[in-house]
Enzyme design. Structure first.
Site, mmCIF file in Angstrom:
data_model
loop_
_atom_site.group_PDB
_atom_site.id
_atom_site.type_symbol
_atom_site.label_atom_id
_atom_site.label_comp_id
_atom_site.label_asym_id
_atom_site.label_seq_id
_atom_site.Cartn_x
_atom_site.Cartn_y
_atom_site.Cartn_z
ATOM 1 N N LYS A 181 73.945 34.285 74.938
ATOM 2 C CA LYS A 181 73.864 35.057 73.688
ATOM 3 C C LYS A 181 73.376 34.151 72.565
ATOM 4 O O LYS A 181 73.864 33.031 72.408
ATOM 5 C CB LYS A 181 75.228 35.662 73.331
ATOM 6 C CG LYS A 181 75.180 36.444 72.015
ATOM 7 C CD LYS A 181 76.378 37.359 71.836
ATOM 8 C CE LYS A 181 77.618 36.680 71.331
ATOM 9 N NZ LYS A 181 77.479 36.022 69.996
ATOM 10 N N GLU B 226 76.920 43.233 64.815
ATOM 11 C CA GLU B 226 78.199 42.842 64.196
ATOM 12 C C GLU B 226 78.246 43.237 62.724
ATOM 13 O O GLU B 226 77.351 42.891 61.937
ATOM 14 C CB GLU B 226 78.403 41.325 64.341
ATOM 15 C CG GLU B 226 79.721 40.865 63.694
ATOM 16 C CD GLU B 226 80.208 39.503 64.142
ATOM 17 O OE1 GLU B 226 79.623 38.902 65.059
ATOM 18 O OE2 GLU B 226 81.213 39.044 63.559
ATOM 19 N N GLU C 272 72.146 34.148 68.315
ATOM 20 C CA GLU C 272 72.138 34.861 67.027
ATOM 21 C C GLU C 272 70.752 34.767 66.395
ATOM 22 O O GLU C 272 70.159 33.684 66.376
ATOM 23 C CB GLU C 272 73.167 34.241 66.079
ATOM 24 C CG GLU C 272 74.588 34.392 66.579
ATOM 25 C CD GLU C 272 75.623 33.842 65.591
ATOM 26 O OE1 GLU C 272 75.250 33.446 64.475
ATOM 27 O OE2 GLU C 272 76.807 33.825 65.958
ATOM 28 N N ASP D 2 81.425 31.556 70.459
ATOM 29 C CA ASP D 2 81.677 30.377 69.626
ATOM 30 C C ASP D 2 82.778 30.684 68.594
ATOM 31 O O ASP D 2 83.187 29.807 67.830
ATOM 32 C CB ASP D 2 80.395 29.824 68.986
ATOM 33 C CG ASP D 2 79.680 30.825 68.105
ATOM 34 O OD1 ASP D 2 80.169 31.964 67.967
ATOM 35 O OD2 ASP D 2 78.621 30.465 67.544
HETATM 36 O O1 KIV Z 1 81.734 34.364 69.081
HETATM 37 C C1 KIV Z 1 82.102 35.520 69.327
HETATM 38 O O2 KIV Z 1 83.220 35.771 69.779
HETATM 39 C C2 KIV Z 1 81.158 36.591 69.078
HETATM 40 C C3 KIV Z 1 81.662 37.997 69.130
HETATM 41 C C4 KIV Z 1 82.524 38.263 67.964
HETATM 42 C C5 KIV Z 1 80.569 38.990 69.253
HETATM 43 O O3 KIV Z 1 80.015 36.345 68.812
#
Ligand code: KIV
Length: 264
Positions: A112, A181, A114, A45
Protein backbone atom coordinates in the site's frame (compact mmCIF):
# COMPACT_ATOMS: atom_id res chain seq x y z
CA UNK A 1 -10.94 -22.28 2.67
CA UNK A 2 -8.50 -20.97 0.06
CA UNK A 3 -6.55 -17.81 0.75
CA UNK A 4 -8.07 -14.46 -0.22
CA UNK A 5 -6.37 -12.81 -3.19
CA UNK A 6 -6.83 -9.52 -5.02
CA UNK A 7 -9.05 -11.49 -7.46
CA UNK A 8 -11.35 -12.75 -4.70
CA UNK A 9 -11.68 -9.21 -3.33
CA UNK A 10 -12.50 -7.99 -6.85
CA UNK A 11 -15.13 -10.74 -7.08
CA UNK A 12 -16.70 -9.47 -3.83
CA UNK A 13 -17.03 -5.99 -5.36
CA UNK A 14 -18.45 -7.43 -8.59
CA UNK A 15 -21.05 -9.35 -6.54
CA UNK A 16 -21.84 -6.23 -4.44
CA UNK A 17 -20.73 -7.98 -1.23
CA UNK A 18 -19.20 -5.52 1.23
CA UNK A 19 -16.26 -6.76 3.31
CA UNK A 20 -14.36 -5.69 6.41
CA UNK A 21 -10.59 -5.57 6.78
CA UNK A 22 -8.46 -4.68 9.81
CA UNK A 23 -4.88 -3.82 10.73
CA UNK A 24 -2.64 -6.42 12.38
CA UNK A 25 0.87 -6.09 13.74
CA UNK A 26 1.63 -9.31 15.62
CA UNK A 27 1.13 -13.07 15.43
CA UNK A 28 -1.42 -13.44 18.25
CA UNK A 29 -3.98 -11.01 16.82
CA UNK A 30 -3.22 -11.99 13.22
CA UNK A 31 -4.10 -15.60 14.12
CA UNK A 32 -7.45 -14.53 15.60
CA UNK A 33 -8.26 -12.39 12.54
CA UNK A 34 -7.16 -15.14 10.15
CA UNK A 35 -9.33 -17.73 11.93
CA UNK A 36 -12.28 -15.31 11.60
CA UNK A 37 -11.53 -15.25 7.83
CA UNK A 38 -11.03 -11.50 7.62
CA UNK A 39 -10.49 -11.00 3.87
CA UNK A 40 -7.41 -8.77 4.28
CA UNK A 41 -5.05 -7.69 7.08
CA UNK A 42 -2.99 -4.50 6.84
CA UNK A 43 0.38 -4.05 8.48
CA UNK A 44 -0.19 -0.32 8.57
CA UNK A 45 2.34 2.35 9.40
CA UNK A 46 -0.28 3.30 12.04
CA UNK A 47 1.97 1.01 14.08
CA UNK A 48 4.03 4.15 14.64
CA UNK A 49 1.20 5.45 16.81
CA UNK A 50 -0.45 2.36 18.32
CA UNK A 51 2.69 0.23 18.86
CA UNK A 52 5.52 2.75 19.09
CA UNK A 53 3.67 5.63 20.81
CA UNK A 54 4.64 8.27 18.24
CA UNK A 55 2.32 11.15 17.32
CA UNK A 56 2.51 10.41 13.57
CA UNK A 57 3.51 7.69 11.11
CA UNK A 58 6.56 9.62 9.94
CA UNK A 59 9.22 7.87 12.04
CA UNK A 60 8.24 4.36 10.91
CA UNK A 61 11.03 2.59 9.03
CA UNK A 62 11.10 -0.06 6.31
CA UNK A 63 12.64 -2.41 8.90
CA UNK A 64 9.70 -1.78 11.29
CA UNK A 65 7.18 -2.69 8.59
CA UNK A 66 9.22 -5.71 7.48
CA UNK A 67 9.49 -6.96 11.10
CA UNK A 68 5.72 -6.72 11.75
CA UNK A 69 4.96 -8.18 8.31
CA UNK A 70 7.07 -11.22 9.22
CA UNK A 71 5.23 -11.56 12.57
CA UNK A 72 1.83 -11.48 10.85
CA UNK A 73 2.55 -13.46 7.69
CA UNK A 74 4.03 -16.43 9.62
CA UNK A 75 0.60 -17.35 11.05
CA UNK A 76 -1.78 -16.25 8.30
CA UNK A 77 -3.37 -18.85 6.03
CA UNK A 78 -6.60 -17.22 4.86
CA UNK A 79 -6.30 -13.43 4.88
CA UNK A 80 -4.58 -11.41 2.18
CA UNK A 81 -1.56 -9.64 3.73
CA UNK A 82 -1.23 -5.99 2.75
CA UNK A 83 1.73 -3.93 4.03
CA UNK A 84 2.44 -0.21 3.95
CA UNK A 85 5.44 1.38 2.28
CA UNK A 86 6.51 3.89 4.95
CA UNK A 87 7.32 7.60 4.70
CA UNK A 88 10.03 8.54 2.15
CA UNK A 89 10.66 4.92 1.16
CA UNK A 90 9.16 5.29 -2.35
CA UNK A 91 10.13 8.80 -3.47
CA UNK A 92 11.40 7.46 -6.82
CA UNK A 93 11.31 4.17 -8.72
CA UNK A 94 14.67 3.01 -7.37
CA UNK A 95 13.79 3.56 -3.70
CA UNK A 96 10.31 2.06 -4.23
CA UNK A 97 11.79 -1.05 -5.85
CA UNK A 98 14.27 -1.56 -2.98
CA UNK A 99 11.62 -1.05 -0.29
CA UNK A 100 9.11 -3.24 -2.10
CA UNK A 101 11.61 -6.11 -2.37
CA UNK A 102 12.28 -6.05 1.40
CA UNK A 103 8.60 -5.95 2.39
CA UNK A 104 7.48 -8.56 -0.13
CA UNK A 105 10.30 -10.85 1.09
CA UNK A 106 8.97 -10.33 4.64
CA UNK A 107 5.69 -11.96 3.53
CA UNK A 108 3.39 -9.25 2.14
CA UNK A 109 1.05 -10.14 -0.73
CA UNK A 110 0.11 -6.55 -1.61
CA UNK A 111 1.83 -3.19 -0.96
CA UNK A 112 0.00 0.00 0.00
CA UNK A 113 1.28 3.45 -1.04
CA UNK A 114 -0.06 6.88 -0.16
CA UNK A 115 -0.50 9.44 -2.94
CA UNK A 116 -2.44 10.41 -6.05
CA UNK A 117 -1.70 10.69 -9.76
CA UNK A 118 1.86 11.83 -8.93
CA UNK A 119 2.77 8.26 -7.86
CA UNK A 120 1.09 6.55 -10.85
CA UNK A 121 4.47 5.75 -12.48
CA UNK A 122 5.68 4.08 -9.28
CA UNK A 123 2.45 2.05 -9.05
CA UNK A 124 2.93 1.00 -12.69
CA UNK A 125 6.52 -0.09 -12.06
CA UNK A 126 5.52 -2.22 -9.03
CA UNK A 127 2.64 -3.85 -10.91
CA UNK A 128 4.92 -4.57 -13.90
CA UNK A 129 7.22 -6.35 -11.45
CA UNK A 130 4.46 -8.63 -10.17
CA UNK A 131 3.45 -6.70 -7.05
CA UNK A 132 -0.26 -5.99 -6.49
CA UNK A 133 -0.80 -2.44 -5.24
CA UNK A 134 -3.32 -0.91 -2.87
CA UNK A 135 -3.45 2.87 -3.38
CA UNK A 136 -4.38 5.28 -0.57
CA UNK A 137 -5.86 8.77 -1.06
CA UNK A 138 -7.77 11.36 0.98
CA UNK A 139 -6.26 11.98 4.41
CA UNK A 140 -2.88 10.36 3.80
CA UNK A 141 -1.18 10.51 7.23
CA UNK A 142 2.38 10.60 5.81
CA UNK A 143 1.48 14.10 4.47
CA UNK A 144 0.15 15.41 7.81
CA UNK A 145 2.63 18.29 7.71
CA UNK A 146 1.37 19.39 4.30
CA UNK A 147 -2.28 19.19 5.44
CA UNK A 148 -1.48 21.04 8.69
CA UNK A 149 -3.13 18.35 10.83
CA UNK A 150 -5.43 15.33 10.51
CA UNK A 151 -8.19 17.13 8.57
CA UNK A 152 -11.04 15.78 6.45
CA UNK A 153 -10.07 15.99 2.77
CA UNK A 154 -12.20 16.53 -0.34
CA UNK A 155 -14.71 18.99 1.12
CA UNK A 156 -14.18 21.69 -1.52
CA UNK A 157 -15.26 21.06 -5.13
CA UNK A 158 -11.66 21.52 -6.30
CA UNK A 159 -10.29 18.96 -3.80
CA UNK A 160 -13.10 16.53 -4.62
CA UNK A 161 -12.40 16.73 -8.36
CA UNK A 162 -8.69 16.15 -7.70
CA UNK A 163 -9.43 13.05 -5.60
CA UNK A 164 -11.70 11.64 -8.32
CA UNK A 165 -8.95 12.19 -10.93
CA UNK A 166 -6.34 10.65 -8.62
CA UNK A 167 -8.48 7.55 -8.03
CA UNK A 168 -8.96 7.00 -11.77
CA UNK A 169 -5.24 7.58 -12.50
CA UNK A 170 -4.22 5.04 -9.83
CA UNK A 171 -6.67 2.45 -11.17
CA UNK A 172 -5.37 3.04 -14.71
CA UNK A 173 -1.79 2.64 -13.40
CA UNK A 174 -2.77 -0.86 -12.25
CA UNK A 175 -3.75 -0.53 -8.57
CA UNK A 176 -5.94 -3.46 -7.45
CA UNK A 177 -7.46 -1.75 -4.39
CA UNK A 178 -7.74 1.80 -3.07
CA UNK A 179 -8.12 3.12 0.48
CA UNK A 180 -10.24 6.29 0.85
CA UNK A 181 -9.46 7.89 4.21
CA UNK A 182 -11.49 10.64 5.90
CA UNK A 183 -13.44 12.08 3.00
CA UNK A 184 -17.15 12.96 2.81
CA UNK A 185 -19.37 9.88 2.30
CA UNK A 186 -20.96 11.40 -0.80
CA UNK A 187 -17.53 11.73 -2.48
CA UNK A 188 -16.53 8.20 -1.43
CA UNK A 189 -19.78 6.93 -3.01
CA UNK A 190 -19.02 8.76 -6.26
CA UNK A 191 -15.48 7.35 -6.43
CA UNK A 192 -16.71 3.84 -5.56
CA UNK A 193 -19.29 3.92 -8.36
CA UNK A 194 -16.73 5.27 -10.85
CA UNK A 195 -14.03 2.68 -10.18
CA UNK A 196 -13.86 -0.94 -11.29
CA UNK A 197 -11.53 -1.84 -8.36
CA UNK A 198 -12.71 -2.17 -4.73
CA UNK A 199 -12.61 0.93 -2.52
CA UNK A 200 -11.77 0.43 1.17
CA UNK A 201 -13.08 3.22 3.38
CA UNK A 202 -12.02 4.56 6.75
CA UNK A 203 -13.96 7.60 7.83
CA UNK A 204 -15.51 7.58 4.34
CA UNK A 205 -19.09 6.44 5.03
CA UNK A 206 -20.73 3.12 4.24
CA UNK A 207 -20.98 3.30 0.44
CA UNK A 208 -17.44 2.02 -0.13
CA UNK A 209 -16.97 -1.61 -1.17
CA UNK A 210 -15.04 -2.42 2.01
CA UNK A 211 -14.00 -0.92 5.33
CA UNK A 212 -10.76 -0.89 7.27
CA UNK A 213 -10.25 -0.18 10.96
CA UNK A 214 -7.10 0.11 13.01
CA UNK A 215 -7.57 -2.91 15.34
CA UNK A 216 -7.15 -0.73 18.44
CA UNK A 217 -10.14 1.39 17.29
CA UNK A 218 -12.26 -1.76 16.94
CA UNK A 219 -11.38 -2.89 20.47
CA UNK A 220 -11.60 0.47 22.27
CA UNK A 221 -7.90 0.46 23.24
CA UNK A 222 -6.61 3.31 21.08
CA UNK A 223 -3.99 5.34 22.92
CA UNK A 224 -5.11 9.00 22.98
CA UNK A 225 -7.91 10.34 20.78
CA UNK A 226 -10.54 7.87 19.52
CA UNK A 227 -11.70 8.82 16.01
CA UNK A 228 -15.36 9.54 15.24
CA UNK A 229 -15.50 6.58 12.81
CA UNK A 230 -14.39 4.03 15.47
CA UNK A 231 -16.72 1.58 17.21
CA UNK A 232 -15.85 -0.55 20.24
CA UNK A 233 -16.91 -4.01 19.04
CA UNK A 234 -15.08 -5.65 21.98
CA UNK A 235 -17.31 -3.89 24.53
CA UNK A 236 -20.38 -5.12 22.64
CA UNK A 237 -19.26 -8.76 22.52
CA UNK A 238 -16.70 -9.51 25.25
CA UNK A 239 -14.21 -11.48 23.14
CA UNK A 240 -11.75 -10.61 20.38
CA UNK A 241 -13.12 -13.21 17.92
CA UNK A 242 -16.75 -12.27 18.54
CA UNK A 243 -15.82 -8.60 18.15
CA UNK A 244 -14.20 -9.27 14.77
CA UNK A 245 -17.14 -11.41 13.61
CA UNK A 246 -19.57 -8.64 14.60
CA UNK A 247 -17.43 -6.03 12.79
CA UNK A 248 -17.41 -8.17 9.61
CA UNK A 249 -21.15 -8.75 9.69
CA UNK A 250 -21.95 -5.10 10.43
CA UNK A 251 -19.84 -4.05 7.42
CA UNK A 252 -21.45 -6.63 5.14
CA UNK A 253 -24.96 -5.61 6.21
CA UNK A 254 -24.11 -1.91 5.70
CA UNK A 255 -24.79 -1.07 9.39
CA UNK A 256 -21.20 0.01 10.01
CA UNK A 257 -20.27 2.79 9.74
CA UNK A 258 -23.52 4.62 10.42
CA UNK A 259 -24.23 8.25 9.64
CA UNK A 260 -22.84 9.58 12.92
CA UNK A 261 -19.59 7.68 12.26
CA UNK A 262 -19.23 9.36 8.84
CA UNK A 263 -18.28 12.80 7.46
CA UNK A 264 -20.30 14.98 5.09
O1 KIV B 1 -1.58 2.70 8.59
C1 KIV B 1 -2.76 2.32 8.61
O2 KIV B 1 -3.22 1.62 9.51
C2 KIV B 1 -3.61 2.74 7.50
C3 KIV B 1 -5.08 2.51 7.62
C4 KIV B 1 -5.65 3.43 8.62
C5 KIV B 1 -5.78 2.60 6.32
O3 KIV B 1 -3.13 3.27 6.54
Amino acid sequence: MSKFTVSTLQKLKDEHTKFGTITAYDAAFAKIFDECEVPALLIGDSLGMVIQGRDSTIGVSVEDIAYHTRCVSKVVHNSLVIADLPFMSYYDKQSAAETAKKIMEAGANVLKLEGGAEIAEIVKMLVQNGIPVCAHIGLTPQSVNVFGGYKIQGRSEEQAQKLIKDAVALQEAGASLIVLECIPSELAKEITEKLRIPTIGIGAGNSTDAQILVMHDAFGITPGHTPKFARNFLKETGSFSEAVKLYLSEVTSGNFPNDSQSFH
